[in-house]
Design a protein around this motif. Structure first.
Motif, PDB file in Angstrom:
ATOM      1  N   LEU A   1       0.791  -1.294  -0.081  1.00  0.00           N
ATOM      2  CA  LEU A   1       0.245   0.036  -0.117  1.00  0.00           C
ATOM      3  C   LEU A   1       1.009   1.203  -0.001  1.00  0.00           C
ATOM      4  N   ALA A   2       2.081   1.341   0.603  1.00  0.00           N
ATOM      5  CA  ALA A   2       2.984   2.457   0.799  1.00  0.00           C
ATOM      6  C   ALA A   2       3.394   2.611  -0.669  1.00  0.00           C
ATOM      7  N   ALA A   3       3.573   1.617  -1.408  1.00  0.00           N
ATOM      8  CA  ALA A   3       3.814   2.081  -2.778  1.00  0.00           C
ATOM      9  C   ALA A   3       3.077   2.617  -3.898  1.00  0.00           C
ATOM     10  N   ILE A   4       1.800   2.811  -3.229  1.00  0.00           N
ATOM     11  CA  ILE A   4       0.526   3.538  -4.044  1.00  0.00           C
ATOM     12  C   ILE A   4       0.773   5.008  -3.567  1.00  0.00           C
ATOM     13  N   GLU A   5       1.034   5.844  -4.615  1.00  0.00           N
ATOM     14  CA  GLU A   5       1.282   7.151  -4.198  1.00  0.00           C
ATOM     15  C   GLU A   5       0.234   7.925  -3.574  1.00  0.00           C
ATOM     16  N   LYS A   6      -1.037   7.660  -3.985  1.00  0.00           N
ATOM     17  CA  LYS A   6      -2.143   8.122  -3.164  1.00  0.00           C
ATOM     18  C   LYS A   6      -2.466   7.615  -1.786  1.00  0.00           C
ATOM     19  N   VAL A   7      -1.838   6.620  -1.262  1.00  0.00           N
ATOM     20  CA  VAL A   7      -1.989   6.301   0.105  1.00  0.00           C
ATOM     21  C   VAL A   7      -0.822   7.214   0.733  1.00  0.00           C
ATOM     22  N   VAL A   8      -1.420   7.833   1.786  1.00  0.00           N
ATOM     23  CA  VAL A   8      -0.730   9.078   2.532  1.00  0.00           C
ATOM     24  C   VAL A   8      -0.642   8.357   4.064  1.00  0.00           C
ATOM     25  N   GLY A   9      -1.521   7.551   4.311  1.00  0.00           N
ATOM     26  CA  GLY A   9      -1.445   7.204   6.050  1.00  0.00           C
ATOM     27  C   GLY A   9      -2.321   5.776   6.158  1.00  0.00           C
ATOM     28  N   ILE A  10      -2.064   5.395   7.346  1.00  0.00           N
ATOM     29  CA  ILE A  10      -2.651   4.215   8.008  1.00  0.00           C
ATOM     30  C   ILE A  10      -3.183   4.523   9.106  1.00  0.00           C
ATOM     31  N   LYS A  11      -4.340   4.173   9.403  1.00  0.00           N
ATOM     32  CA  LYS A  11      -4.998   4.302  10.827  1.00  0.00           C
ATOM     33  C   LYS A  11      -5.385   3.060  11.319  1.00  0.00           C
ATOM     34  N   ASP A  12      -4.982   2.990  12.535  1.00  0.00           N
ATOM     35  CA  ASP A  12      -4.975   1.541  13.214  1.00  0.00           C
ATOM     36  C   ASP A  12      -6.361   1.503  14.269  1.00  0.00           C
ATOM     37  N   GLY A  13      -7.199   0.470  13.937  1.00  0.00           N
ATOM     38  CA  GLY A  13      -8.187   0.168  14.557  1.00  0.00           C
ATOM     39  C   GLY A  13      -8.214  -1.377  15.514  1.00  0.00           C
ATOM     40  N   VAL A  14      -6.794  -1.795  15.352  1.00  0.00           N
ATOM     41  CA  VAL A  14      -6.731  -3.314  15.707  1.00  0.00           C
ATOM     42  C   VAL A  14      -6.245  -3.296  17.192  1.00  0.00           C
ATOM     43  N   GLY A  15      -5.181  -2.591  17.305  1.00  0.00           N
ATOM     44  CA  GLY A  15      -4.606  -2.260  18.694  1.00  0.00           C
ATOM     45  C   GLY A  15      -3.501  -3.258  18.997  1.00  0.00           C
ATOM     46  N   ASP A  16      -2.733  -3.748  17.885  1.00  0.00           N
ATOM     47  CA  ASP A  16      -1.483  -4.283  18.176  1.00  0.00           C
ATOM     48  C   ASP A  16      -0.325  -3.619  17.925  1.00  0.00           C
ATOM     49  N   ILE A  17       0.022  -3.002  19.031  1.00  0.00           N
ATOM     50  CA  ILE A  17       1.345  -2.137  19.088  1.00  0.00           C
ATOM     51  C   ILE A  17       2.358  -2.608  18.317  1.00  0.00           C
ATOM     52  N   ALA A  18       2.946  -3.875  18.664  1.00  0.00           N
ATOM     53  CA  ALA A  18       4.041  -4.442  17.806  1.00  0.00           C
ATOM     54  C   ALA A  18       3.931  -4.364  16.369  1.00  0.00           C
ATOM     55  N   LEU A  19       2.550  -4.800  15.782  1.00  0.00           N
ATOM     56  CA  LEU A  19       2.377  -4.820  14.353  1.00  0.00           C
ATOM     57  C   LEU A  19       2.303  -3.426  13.952  1.00  0.00           C
TER      58      LEU A  19
END
Length: 302
Positions: free
Chosen positions: A152-170
């Motif tokens: 996903l990071a290789a897709i230019e339009k993707v600028v962020g990730i929002k975490d709703g899982v809660g796995d800090i290590a991941l």
């Protein structure tokens, strides 16, 4: 594509008000959003989770985003939800762009649990419909792997990730994965009542968090955010113990109360936002009174 230029305050997830005929109440929505921006919101996420995206038609998404853009008047970025069935997500992406949104929050697809390749393809399909930047929500049936985040990071339009899982290590591995492809994405703690977990997220390089509480009690959410930015651990603990933890206990009694309680809090403050749409339910009178007491206890700390 550059990062979204959020301000220094709290990320604001407004509710979607409904009138007594179950129609989107645009005037109340405009007031709600304008007051939130006046209170110091860093960005507005309209028609997203707290805004009951799951219960909105595409026409309603368009109406909500248009009202948000007008009320915000360019003071902070406006992002819109796009998710669910792929056709609905694509259409939502188009109408959000037409309404003047500055970006999209890609919500999970509808019902099915696809493989990781399918989740990446889902984001790619939405990206193909718009020139807007995308923040991808990692949660539920859209839970990602480290390899998928790298793709996903290789897709230019993707600028962020929002975490709703809660796995800090991941989440830490996500930060590293994006860096490996030369992208410095924006990362967000998107857990319910994120104030309770934000200290841990900041430690791994995730400084931003969403606050549903800001929608009903900007004074309390801002007080916590100020203490957070100033590394005032004692003040954060006071607010967590005296307000946020009691709120979470009430929230956890009934599925969907992460949204229902916010709308109830706004009604208690005199804003006629209506109730929630099915399948969510509104609190009982007893639960409503408990929320009133929790808000009052929190404000005593201010």
């Amino acid at each position: 594509m550059t990062r979204i230029a959020f301000g220094d305050g709290v990320l604001f997830f407004p509710v979607t008000p409904f009138d007594r005929h179950d129609r989107v109440e645009r005037e109340v929505l405009a007031q709600h959003i304008s007051e939130g921006v006046d209170a110091g919101a860093a960005g507005v996420f309209a028609a997203c989770g707290t805004g009951e995206y799951h219960a909105l038609s595409v026409d309603e998404v368009s109406s909500v985003v248009s009202a948000a853009v007008t009320a915000t008047a360019g003071r902070v970025p406006v992002l819109a939800g796009a998710g669910g069935p792929l056709g609905h997500a694509r259409h939502s992406a188009r109408v959000a762009a037409d309404a003047g949104a500055d970006g999209l929050l890609v919500l999970p697809p509808y019902l099915v649990h696809g493989p990781q390749a399918g989740l990446v393809a889902y984001v790619e399909a939405i990206a193909a419909e718009t020139a807007l930047p995308l923040i991808v929500y990692h949660r539920a049936n859209a839970a990602l792997t480290e390899d998928s985040v790298e793709r996903l990071a290789a897709i230019e339009k993707v600028v962020g990730i929002k975490d709703g899982v809660g796995d800090i290590a991941l989440m830490q591995r996500f930060v590293l994965a994006a860096s490996r492809v030369g992208r410095e994405l924006q990362y967000f703690n998107g857990l319910l009542t994120a104030e309770l977990s934000q200290a841990a997220y900041r430690a791994i390089g995730v400084p931003l968090y969403s606050s549903a509480v800001f929608a009903m009690a900007p004074d309390l959410a801002t007080a916590f955010h100020t203490a957070y930015r100033q590394h005032d651990d004692q003040r954060q603990r006071e607010l967590l113990d005296g307000f946020f933890v009691p709120l979470v206990r009430l929230r956890d009694e009934t599925p969907g109360f992460a949204v229902s309680l916010i709308k109830t809090g706004l009604r208690l403050a005199g804003m006629p936002v209506g109730g929630v749409r099915a399948p969510l339910t509104d609190p009982t009178p007893t639960q409503e009174e408990r929320l009133r007491e929790i808000l009052a206890s929190g404000r005593e700390l201010l």
